[in-house]
Enzyme design. Structure first.
Site, PDB file in Angstrom:
ATOM      1  N   LYS A 272       1.574   0.958  -7.059  1.00  0.00           N
ATOM      2  CA  LYS A 272       0.375   1.151  -6.247  1.00  0.00           C
ATOM      3  C   LYS A 272       0.672   2.266  -5.243  1.00  0.00           C
ATOM      4  O   LYS A 272       1.634   2.173  -4.459  1.00  0.00           O
ATOM      5  CB  LYS A 272       0.035  -0.132  -5.492  1.00  0.00           C
ATOM      6  CG  LYS A 272      -0.383  -1.283  -6.402  1.00  0.00           C
ATOM      7  CD  LYS A 272      -0.639  -2.545  -5.600  1.00  0.00           C
ATOM      8  CE  LYS A 272      -1.841  -2.400  -4.682  1.00  0.00           C
ATOM      9  NZ  LYS A 272      -2.017  -3.627  -3.852  1.00  0.00           N
TER      10      LYS A 272
HETATM   11  O1  G3P Z   1      -5.320  -5.685  -2.470  1.00  0.00           O
HETATM   12  C1  G3P Z   1      -5.749  -5.160  -1.232  1.00  0.00           C
HETATM   13  C2  G3P Z   1      -5.865  -6.245  -0.284  1.00  0.00           C
HETATM   14  O2  G3P Z   1      -4.657  -6.937  -0.220  1.00  0.00           O
HETATM   15  C3  G3P Z   1      -6.365  -5.919   1.082  1.00  0.00           C
HETATM   16  O3  G3P Z   1      -7.003  -7.066   1.443  1.00  0.00           O
HETATM   17  O4  G3P Z   1      -7.860  -8.813   2.859  1.00  0.00           O
HETATM   18  O5  G3P Z   1      -6.130  -7.219   3.733  1.00  0.00           O
HETATM   19  O6  G3P Z   1      -8.469  -6.447   3.326  1.00  0.00           O
HETATM   20  P1  G3P Z   1      -7.379  -7.404   2.932  1.00  0.00           P
END
Ligand code: G3P
Length: 222
Positions: A86
């Site tokens: 990633k």
């Molecule tokens: O995969 C991306 C994700 O982990 C980000 O999520 O909930 O931190 O916005 P969040």
């Protein structure tokens, strides 16, 4: 559509993988730190647990081109196949995405906040594009912008798959599945919320109670 779990919690992965059809696991640096374990241990556990056909996505930590490339090669070498680096779509990241694809490495372009960022990564051949749906909602209609990216990739005939990420409720996932998103990565809590409804439990309780009353047992056949 691929259902991916966004966590480094190996017990949560095992639990969900036993119930649902899980196509793989995504992590990011923040997710790995939350595990409280050394990153090497987390990655070893994921590599040991996942079946060869299940995909593993590990994010680079380095921010400079050379560092990103080095980490991308190391991530892709963790397993014989189905392993993706990633790479955030910073300028250094976009440069690395282009170079990594030229080397034939598996890449997921991440930390995408606009359809344009995702589209540029798609032009460089990124295998997956991860728009941060919920975080994009801070700047407007995140769900609509993710759908824009899906349509842009389709309309322009590019091969990248959108893997929508960053979900804080089931409705966001619902809207994107309906729109034809090729993949979603959801935290365990969202996967659990997608499975459960109190009405289902109540219906099954009623079936059991009726059966027990009529036949004095909880099984179909005596
Ligand atoms: O995969 C991306 C994700 O982990 C980000 O999520 O909930 O931190 O916005 P969040």
């Amino acid at each position: 559509m691929e259902l991916i779990i966004d966590t480094a919690d190996i017990e949560a992965i095992k639990k969900l993988d036993g119930i649902l059809s899980i196509a793989g696991v995504t992590t990011n640096p923040s997710i790995i730190t939350k595990s409280g374990k050394a990153p090497e241990q987390v990655i070893d556990e994921l590599v040991a647990y996942l079946k060869p056909e299940q995909k593993l996505f590990v994010q680079v930590v380095a921010r400079d081109f050379d560092g990103i490339m080095e980490e991308t090669r190391a991530i892709c070498a963790l397993r014989p196949a189905n392993t993706y680096a990633k790479i955030p779509v910073t300028r250094e990241g976009l440069r690395a995405i282009k170079a990594a694809k030229a080397e034939g490495l598996n890449v997921l372009a991440t930390s995408i906040y606009t359809p344009e960022q995702g589209f540029l990564a798609a032009l460089s051949g990124a295998d997956y594009l991860a728009p941060y749906c919920n975080r994009m909602c801070n700047y407007g209609d995140g769900v609509a912008r993710v759908i824009d990216l899906i349509r842009m990739v389709e309309t322009q005939g590019l091969s990248s798959k959108v893997i929508a990420a960053s979900f804080h409720n089931v409705e966001q996932v619902h809207q994107l599945i309906l729109a034809g998103v090729p993949a979603v990565t959801v935290p365990p809590a969202i996967a659990e919320a997608m499975m459960d409804h109190p009405g289902t439990d109540s219906a099954v309780d009623d079936f059991t109670a009726d059966w027990q009353k009529a036949y004095g047992r909880n099984t179909l056949f005596s």
